[in-house]
Write a protein that holds these residues in place. Structure first.
Motif, PDB file in Angstrom:
ATOM      1  N   UNK A  11      15.081   4.035 -12.170  1.00 54.48           N
ATOM      2  CA  UNK A  11      15.855   4.837 -13.273  1.00 54.48           C
ATOM      3  C   UNK A  11      16.848   4.009 -14.182  1.00 54.48           C
ATOM      4  N   UNK A  12      16.873   4.368 -15.530  1.00 55.36           N
ATOM      5  CA  UNK A  12      18.003   4.260 -16.239  1.00 55.36           C
ATOM      6  C   UNK A  12      18.891   5.043 -15.589  1.00 55.36           C
ATOM      7  N   UNK A  13      20.220   4.581 -15.692  1.00 56.51           N
ATOM      8  CA  UNK A  13      21.623   5.208 -15.810  1.00 56.51           C
ATOM      9  C   UNK A  13      22.135   4.501 -16.558  1.00 56.51           C
ATOM     10  N   UNK A  14      23.627   5.835 -17.287  1.00 57.73           N
ATOM     11  CA  UNK A  14      24.160   4.514 -17.889  1.00 57.73           C
ATOM     12  C   UNK A  14      25.624   4.593 -16.997  1.00 57.73           C
ATOM     13  N   UNK A  15      26.187   4.031 -17.819  1.00 62.41           N
ATOM     14  CA  UNK A  15      27.801   4.154 -17.873  1.00 62.41           C
ATOM     15  C   UNK A  15      28.822   4.898 -17.058  1.00 62.41           C
ATOM     16  N   UNK A  16      28.761   5.086 -17.921  1.00 65.83           N
ATOM     17  CA  UNK A  16      29.361   6.465 -17.949  1.00 65.83           C
ATOM     18  C   UNK A  16      28.516   7.552 -16.194  1.00 65.83           C
TER      19      UNK A  16
END
Length: 223
Positions: A166-171
């Motif tokens: 899954x793609x996760x953001x830095x935040x």
């Protein structure tokens, strides 16, 4: 063990915080029910120590809203009230335990540890490619060979493996690994990811940068 302490008496809150920290717990302190409700809706904690008679929404309402969101975070109520109906009401709303003030701090510590043990059975190992993480023992290895990780590197890698493919953001990474009230820059996340990549280069795992979105950990393509 991350504890959210909700207590409007600043002196008592500071004393409890020091005791819990002395037992290796990370403690966030808020003083109103409104603050507690916000934190519980935006952060992950292991257990809540909640005074019933707090400003804003009271402890009962904090518990009601917490359970209405489907959260099973253990809650221990603190109360100076002697009425049995208050304790019963708290338990019926979804609280897990209570202590009546004044109380002995060793009992508070023991009850919190028991609540967390009951609510968190031994977590399963995480594995992607040849990389294995044991969340219970806090060990990472490739083909059985240990990898040395700092505490922050471990936290970032654990979250990426939990969200594998899954793609996760830095935040999202920051929100997941940091106690409420602490800060980390987006650039710091880049640094940790860069270090982790070097340490797992031969693990059959890739941390891909998805430009404009964040990162995705997945099994590496084999030639």
């Amino acid at each position: 063990m991350h504890v959210l302490l909700v207590e409007d008496d600043a002196v008592l809150a500071d004393g409890i915080r020091r005791v819990l920290q002395g037992h290796g717990m990370a403690v966030d302190v808020v003083h109103t029910g409104t603050e507690a409700d916000w934190v519980l809706g935006h952060s992950q904690v292991a257990v809540v120590v909640l005074d019933i008679g707090i400003p804003g929404i009271d402890g009962f309402e904090v518990v009601r809203r917490l359970r209405a969101r489907g959260s099973n975070i253990p809650v221990l109520l603190l109360t100076a009230r002697d009425a049995i109906q208050d304790r019963v009401h708290g338990l019926e709303l979804g609280a897990d335990d209570y202590l009546v003030k004044p109380f002995a701090t060793p009992e508070l510590v023991a009850r919190l540890k028991a609540l967390v043990r009951r609510s968190n059975p031994k977590p399963a190992e995480l594995q992607v490619g040849r990389l294995t993480l044991d969340p219970f023992a806090k060990r990472a290895s490739v083909d059985g060979q240990p990898i040395e990780l700092s505490a922050r590197e471990w936290a970032v890698l654990e979250y990426l493996m939990q969200q594998a493919s899954r793609v996760v953001s830095k935040q999202q990474i920051i929100d997941a690994i940091l106690p409420w009230g602490e800060e980390m820059t987006l650039n710091a996340v880049e640094v940790y990811v860069s270090r982790i990549r070097l340490k797992i280069a031969d693990a059959g795992v890739a941390i891909r940068t998805i430009r404009g979105f964040g990162y995705m950990l997945e099994k590496a393509d084999t030639p």
